[in-house]
Write a protein that holds these residues in place. Structure first.
Motif, PDB file in Angstrom:
ATOM      1  N   ASP A  60       0.807  -1.223   0.000  1.00 18.94           N
ATOM      2  CA  ASP A  60       0.000   0.000   0.000  1.00 18.94           C
ATOM      3  C   ASP A  60       0.837   1.268   0.000  1.00 18.94           C
ATOM      4  O   ASP A  60       0.339   2.339  -0.354  1.00 18.94           O
ATOM      5  CB  ASP A  60      -0.924   0.016   1.222  1.00 18.94           C
ATOM      6  N   SER A  61       2.100   1.170   0.376  1.00 16.05           N
ATOM      7  CA  SER A  61       2.941   2.365   0.441  1.00 16.05           C
ATOM      8  C   SER A  61       3.707   2.619  -0.854  1.00 16.05           C
ATOM      9  O   SER A  61       4.527   3.524  -0.916  1.00 16.05           O
ATOM     10  CB  SER A  61       3.935   2.244   1.601  1.00 16.05           C
ATOM     11  N   ALA A  62       3.436   1.820  -1.895  1.00 10.13           N
ATOM     12  CA  ALA A  62       4.201   1.929  -3.142  1.00 10.13           C
ATOM     13  C   ALA A  62       3.296   2.131  -4.355  1.00 10.13           C
ATOM     14  O   ALA A  62       2.203   1.563  -4.434  1.00 10.13           O
ATOM     15  CB  ALA A  62       5.054   0.673  -3.340  1.00 10.13           C
ATOM     16  N   VAL A  63       3.786   2.941  -5.303  1.00  8.31           N
ATOM     17  CA  VAL A  63       3.126   3.105  -6.601  1.00  8.31           C
ATOM     18  C   VAL A  63       4.194   3.243  -7.678  1.00  8.31           C
ATOM     19  O   VAL A  63       5.359   3.525  -7.383  1.00  8.31           O
ATOM     20  CB  VAL A  63       2.200   4.349  -6.672  1.00  8.31           C
ATOM     21  N   THR A  64       3.784   3.059  -8.922  1.00  8.04           N
ATOM     22  CA  THR A  64       4.657   3.353 -10.056  1.00  8.04           C
ATOM     23  C   THR A  64       4.162   4.627 -10.736  1.00  8.04           C
ATOM     24  O   THR A  64       2.959   4.903 -10.764  1.00  8.04           O
ATOM     25  CB  THR A  64       4.677   2.200 -11.078  1.00  8.04           C
ATOM     26  N   ILE A  65       5.108   5.393 -11.268  1.00  6.01           N
ATOM     27  CA  ILE A  65       4.774   6.626 -11.994  1.00  6.01           C
ATOM     28  C   ILE A  65       5.276   6.465 -13.419  1.00  6.01           C
ATOM     29  O   ILE A  65       6.488   6.374 -13.656  1.00  6.01           O
ATOM     30  CB  ILE A  65       5.410   7.855 -11.326  1.00  6.01           C
ATOM     31  N   LEU A  66       4.343   6.429 -14.362  1.00  2.00           N
ATOM     32  CA  LEU A  66       4.677   6.216 -15.766  1.00  2.00           C
ATOM     33  C   LEU A  66       5.058   7.533 -16.453  1.00  2.00           C
ATOM     34  O   LEU A  66       4.734   8.615 -15.941  1.00  2.00           O
ATOM     35  CB  LEU A  66       3.507   5.551 -16.487  1.00  2.00           C
ATOM     36  N   PRO A  67       5.722   7.471 -17.613  1.00  2.00           N
ATOM     37  CA  PRO A  67       6.174   8.697 -18.283  1.00  2.00           C
ATOM     38  C   PRO A  67       5.058   9.679 -18.613  1.00  2.00           C
ATOM     39  O   PRO A  67       5.293  10.890 -18.647  1.00  2.00           O
ATOM     40  CB  PRO A  67       6.835   8.168 -19.571  1.00  2.00           C
ATOM     41  N   ASP A  68       3.844   9.183 -18.867  1.00  2.00           N
ATOM     42  CA  ASP A  68       2.739  10.081 -19.219  1.00  2.00           C
ATOM     43  C   ASP A  68       1.938  10.532 -18.004  1.00  2.00           C
ATOM     44  O   ASP A  68       0.891  11.168 -18.151  1.00  2.00           O
ATOM     45  CB  ASP A  68       1.812   9.405 -20.235  1.00  2.00           C
ATOM     46  N   GLY A  69       2.411  10.191 -16.800  1.00  2.00           N
ATOM     47  CA  GLY A  69       1.731  10.636 -15.591  1.00  2.00           C
ATOM     48  C   GLY A  69       0.749   9.645 -15.011  1.00  2.00           C
ATOM     49  O   GLY A  69       0.166   9.908 -13.951  1.00  2.00           O
ATOM     50  N   HIS A  70       0.546   8.515 -15.668  1.00  2.00           N
ATOM     51  CA  HIS A  70      -0.325   7.487 -15.100  1.00  2.00           C
ATOM     52  C   HIS A  70       0.341   6.882 -13.857  1.00  2.00           C
ATOM     53  O   HIS A  70       1.575   6.816 -13.761  1.00  2.00           O
ATOM     54  CB  HIS A  70      -0.589   6.375 -16.119  1.00  2.00           C
ATOM     55  N   LEU A  71      -0.488   6.395 -12.932  1.00  2.00           N
ATOM     56  CA  LEU A  71      -0.021   5.679 -11.760  1.00  2.00           C
ATOM     57  C   LEU A  71      -0.361   4.206 -11.898  1.00  2.00           C
ATOM     58  O   LEU A  71      -1.416   3.847 -12.443  1.00  2.00           O
ATOM     59  CB  LEU A  71      -0.681   6.221 -10.484  1.00  2.00           C
ATOM     60  N   GLY A  72       0.526   3.352 -11.427  1.00  2.00           N
ATOM     61  CA  GLY A  72       0.286   1.914 -11.473  1.00  2.00           C
ATOM     62  C   GLY A  72       0.767   1.268 -10.198  1.00  2.00           C
ATOM     63  O   GLY A  72       1.167   1.947  -9.233  1.00  2.00           O
ATOM     64  N   LYS A  73       0.742  -0.062 -10.159  1.00  2.00           N
ATOM     65  CA  LYS A  73       1.189  -0.809  -8.987  1.00  2.00           C
ATOM     66  C   LYS A  73       2.359  -1.738  -9.290  1.00  2.00           C
ATOM     67  O   LYS A  73       3.221  -1.938  -8.446  1.00  2.00           O
ATOM     68  CB  LYS A  73       0.030  -1.638  -8.413  1.00  2.00           C
ATOM     69  N   CYS A  74       2.375  -2.342 -10.484  1.00  2.00           N
ATOM     70  CA  CYS A  74       3.402  -3.333 -10.807  1.00  2.00           C
ATOM     71  C   CYS A  74       4.436  -2.736 -11.749  1.00  2.00           C
ATOM     72  O   CYS A  74       4.079  -2.153 -12.780  1.00  2.00           O
ATOM     73  CB  CYS A  74       2.764  -4.568 -11.442  1.00  2.00           C
ATOM     74  N   GLU A  75       5.703  -2.897 -11.416  1.00  2.00           N
ATOM     75  CA  GLU A  75       6.777  -2.324 -12.235  1.00  2.00           C
ATOM     76  C   GLU A  75       6.882  -2.975 -13.599  1.00  2.00           C
ATOM     77  O   GLU A  75       7.518  -2.425 -14.506  1.00  2.00           O
ATOM     78  CB  GLU A  75       8.113  -2.447 -11.512  1.00  2.00           C
ATOM     79  N   HIS A  76       6.284  -4.141 -13.769  1.00  3.27           N
ATOM     80  CA  HIS A  76       6.355  -4.831 -15.050  1.00  3.27           C
ATOM     81  C   HIS A  76       5.180  -4.480 -15.971  1.00  3.27           C
ATOM     82  O   HIS A  76       5.050  -5.054 -17.041  1.00  3.27           O
ATOM     83  CB  HIS A  76       6.413  -6.339 -14.830  1.00  3.27           C
ATOM     84  N   GLU A  77       4.343  -3.563 -15.533  1.00  4.10           N
ATOM     85  CA  GLU A  77       3.209  -3.129 -16.350  1.00  4.10           C
ATOM     86  C   GLU A  77       3.339  -1.637 -16.635  1.00  4.10           C
ATOM     87  O   GLU A  77       3.215  -0.819 -15.731  1.00  4.10           O
ATOM     88  CB  GLU A  77       1.890  -3.423 -15.634  1.00  4.10           C
ATOM     89  N   SER A  78       3.602  -1.309 -17.882  1.00  2.00           N
ATOM     90  CA  SER A  78       3.733   0.101 -18.261  1.00  2.00           C
ATOM     91  C   SER A  78       2.658   0.535 -19.241  1.00  2.00           C
ATOM     92  O   SER A  78       2.510   1.728 -19.512  1.00  2.00           O
ATOM     93  CB  SER A  78       5.116   0.339 -18.898  1.00  2.00           C
ATOM     94  N   ASP A  79       1.892  -0.418 -19.767  1.00  4.89           N
ATOM     95  CA  ASP A  79       0.819  -0.107 -20.716  1.00  4.89           C
ATOM     96  C   ASP A  79      -0.568  -0.361 -20.139  1.00  4.89           C
ATOM     97  O   ASP A  79      -1.567   0.092 -20.695  1.00  4.89           O
ATOM     98  CB  ASP A  79       0.978  -0.948 -21.994  1.00  4.89           C
ATOM     99  N   THR A  80      -0.628  -1.100 -19.051  1.00  8.87           N
ATOM    100  CA  THR A  80      -1.914  -1.480 -18.462  1.00  8.87           C
ATOM    101  C   THR A  80      -1.823  -1.385 -16.945  1.00  8.87           C
ATOM    102  O   THR A  80      -0.786  -1.044 -16.395  1.00  8.87           O
ATOM    103  CB  THR A  80      -2.290  -2.926 -18.838  1.00  8.87           C
ATOM    104  N   GLY A  81      -2.945  -1.690 -16.294  1.00  7.42           N
ATOM    105  CA  GLY A  81      -2.965  -1.740 -14.836  1.00  7.42           C
ATOM    106  C   GLY A  81      -2.946  -0.384 -14.161  1.00  7.42           C
ATOM    107  O   GLY A  81      -2.529  -0.271 -13.000  1.00  7.42           O
ATOM    108  N   PHE A  82      -3.423   0.656 -14.834  1.00  7.57           N
ATOM    109  CA  PHE A  82      -3.406   1.995 -14.247  1.00  7.57           C
ATOM    110  C   PHE A  82      -4.416   2.102 -13.103  1.00  7.57           C
ATOM    111  O   PHE A  82      -5.527   1.574 -13.180  1.00  7.57           O
ATOM    112  CB  PHE A  82      -3.724   3.050 -15.312  1.00  7.57           C
ATOM    113  N   ILE A  83      -4.019   2.819 -12.047  1.00  8.17           N
ATOM    114  CA  ILE A  83      -4.917   3.013 -10.908  1.00  8.17           C
ATOM    115  C   ILE A  83      -5.237   4.488 -10.679  1.00  8.17           C
ATOM    116  O   ILE A  83      -5.970   4.838  -9.752  1.00  8.17           O
ATOM    117  CB  ILE A  83      -4.298   2.433  -9.623  1.00  8.17           C
ATOM    118  N   GLY A  84      -4.688   5.351 -11.536  1.00  7.64           N
ATOM    119  CA  GLY A  84      -4.949   6.768 -11.406  1.00  7.64           C
ATOM    120  C   GLY A  84      -3.911   7.567 -12.175  1.00  7.64           C
ATOM    121  O   GLY A  84      -3.279   7.062 -13.110  1.00  7.64           O
ATOM    122  N   SER A  85      -3.732   8.814 -11.757  1.00  6.69           N
ATOM    123  CA  SER A  85      -2.753   9.681 -12.420  1.00  6.69           C
ATOM    124  C   SER A  85      -2.207  10.673 -11.411  1.00  6.69           C
ATOM    125  O   SER A  85      -2.734  10.823 -10.303  1.00  6.69           O
ATOM    126  CB  SER A  85      -3.400  10.432 -13.590  1.00  6.69           C
TER     127      SER A  85
END
Length: 447
Positions: A344-369
């Motif tokens: 719960d204390s971790a998120v991923t930040i993608l180049p276009d500003g999307h937020l995700g959870k798994c570092e191996h998902e950069s095209d899917t699995g968005f949880i916000g921005s």
């Protein structure tokens, strides 16, 4: 009997001492593992996290020494016939999850400056995905988001990609903004290491607060250069990466080398370990580990999981011989999370500003921005759903700590014999490392 590592305090509070009827037949729990060592046998409980050292005499009298059996039963190493370890582990896990409520602050951020890369590895799981570059505007937004969600606590920035140094200006912006905001931070990075130079290394250490970096190597010079297939680089990329590893180590950055292994390059990795040992073995911050490639294609697959484990073991022996193996010890506490995806204390930040959870998902699995925040809690919570159980779970020693998310790509092939064998290998290595660290500390205290 010596206690090398005590039980996890929370687990101990939940389970207490086991009470057994006098004369009741007992057996060693299925959730334990034994590892021989120079002083006897190490006995580890996979749920309570306790590690004991038993002498040869104690092991020989394990089933006849009443006082020893009583003590091991109290510690749950011995259980009655018919006892369901799996049910017991489920009850403990449920209670521990209640005792460890979700984190309210974000403190671990995996940031993609870009999804583009200067290498063209044939096995890359990101092949075919969009190649995006984070803009300066998004970088400022990322820093603002981190500062606003961390609650003033120290944060960990994990630079990921693609190749993070393909867009290093973004790293300058985010770390610079965080300094101005007074947010304490440290950095880690996953990189192929090619784009470093002395100036960048000095900046990474002093401005990015880079503490650790993982660099992947696929073999000695010829094999490495062919596998990476770098775009637009003149000379030998392998030699450049070796120079950069030295620069990083000289500046005190810990370097973890990941050896990606398949059937085709397994033999060459043995030679690579010799080169790495002679070249960098003198640096205390240098370590190497081996990982099996999963999506390499049939042409490079091992003929059997036994062959894969054998070659893996050969490389590990070489690493130990050179003293450069990754010296991970046993976790000091029972964990209710598997990785950053279900943390719960971790998120991923993608180049276009999307937020995700798994570092191996950069095209899917968005949880916000960055602008909206986490708006899809259902998608985030999906990573907490554990994988489906299989018959092997019933008597598996790893079950207490097997909390892999159901949607994890890492288990797309299911819980295979290879996966369980690799888990055995990793666990026994951690047990030995923990024992060695204990012995070393004991010797220091004596002197």
């Amino acid at each position: 009997m010596q206690t090398i590592r005590k039980q996890d305090a929370k687990v101990a509070a939940l389970t207490g001492k086991q009470q057994t009827e006098e004369g009741l037949p007992l057996r060693i729990t299925e959730h334990s593992v034994t590892v021989p060592c120079e002083e006897g046998t190490l006995l580890f409980h996979c749920m309570t996290k306790e590690l004991l050292l038993l002498s040869g005499q104690e092991m020989n009298s394990l089933m006849t020494d009443a006082s020893l059996r009583e003590l091991l039963a109290e510690k749950w190493f011995l259980v009655p016939d018919g006892f369901s370890e799996k049910q017991f582990a489920d009850e403990v896990r449920s209670a521990m999850e209640v005792m460890n409520p979700p984190a309210k602050k974000l403190t671990v951020f995996t940031i993609y400056p870009t999804t583009d890369c200067n290498a063209r590895c044939f096995y890359c799981y990101e092949l075919g995905r969009r190649r995006l570059m984070m803009s300066e505007e998004t970088a400022h937004e990322a820093a603002s988001f981190i500062a606003g969600r961390s609650g003033g606590e120290q944060v960990t920035l994990r630079w990921f990609g693609g190749e993070p140094l393909f867009n290093r200006n973004v790293i300058d912006i985010i770390t610079g903004d965080l300094r101005k905001a007074g947010i304490p931070f440290l950095s880690k990075m996953i990189s192929n290491g090619l784009l470093f130079d002395r100036e960048t290394v000095l900046k990474a250490r002093s401005q990015w607060n880079l503490k650790d970096i993982q660099i992947t190597l696929d073999g000695t010079e010829e094999v490495y250069n062919r596998t990476k297939a770098y775009v637009g680089f003149e000379g030998s990329p392998y030699l450049q990466v070796m120079r950069n590893i030295e620069l990083l180590l000289e500046e005190g950055v810990n370097v973890d080398i990941r050896l990606n292994m398949d059937r085709k390059n397994a033999g060459d990795l043995i030679a690579l370990v010799d080169e790495l040992g002679s070249g960098f073995g003198r640096y205390p911050g240098f370590h190497v580990y081996c990982a099996l490639l999963r999506n390499w294609g049939a042409r490079n697959a091992f003929s059997s999981y036994e062959e894969a484990i054998t070659r893996f073991g050969e490389i590990q022996e070489k690493l130990v011989l050179h003293g450069i193996e990754r010296k991970y010890g046993l976790s000091q506490a029972y964990s209710t999370v598997n990785c950053i995806a279900d943390n719960d204390s971790a998120v991923t930040i993608l180049p276009d500003g999307h937020l995700g959870k798994c570092e191996h998902e950069s095209d899917t699995g968005f949880i916000g921005s960055l602008r909206e925040g986490i708006v899809n809690k259902e998608a985030a919570d999906a990573y907490k759903l554990r994988r489906d159980e299989i018959p092997a779970c019933e008597h598996c020693r790893h079950y207490p700590g097997c909390i892999t998310p159901k949607i994890c790509a890492d288990i797309s092939e299911g819980c295979t014999e290879l996966r369980r064998s690799m888990a055995d290998f990793a666990l026994k290595s951690k047990i030995i490392n923990t024992y060695k660290a204990y012995r070393s500390k004991t010797e220091e205290e004596k002197n």
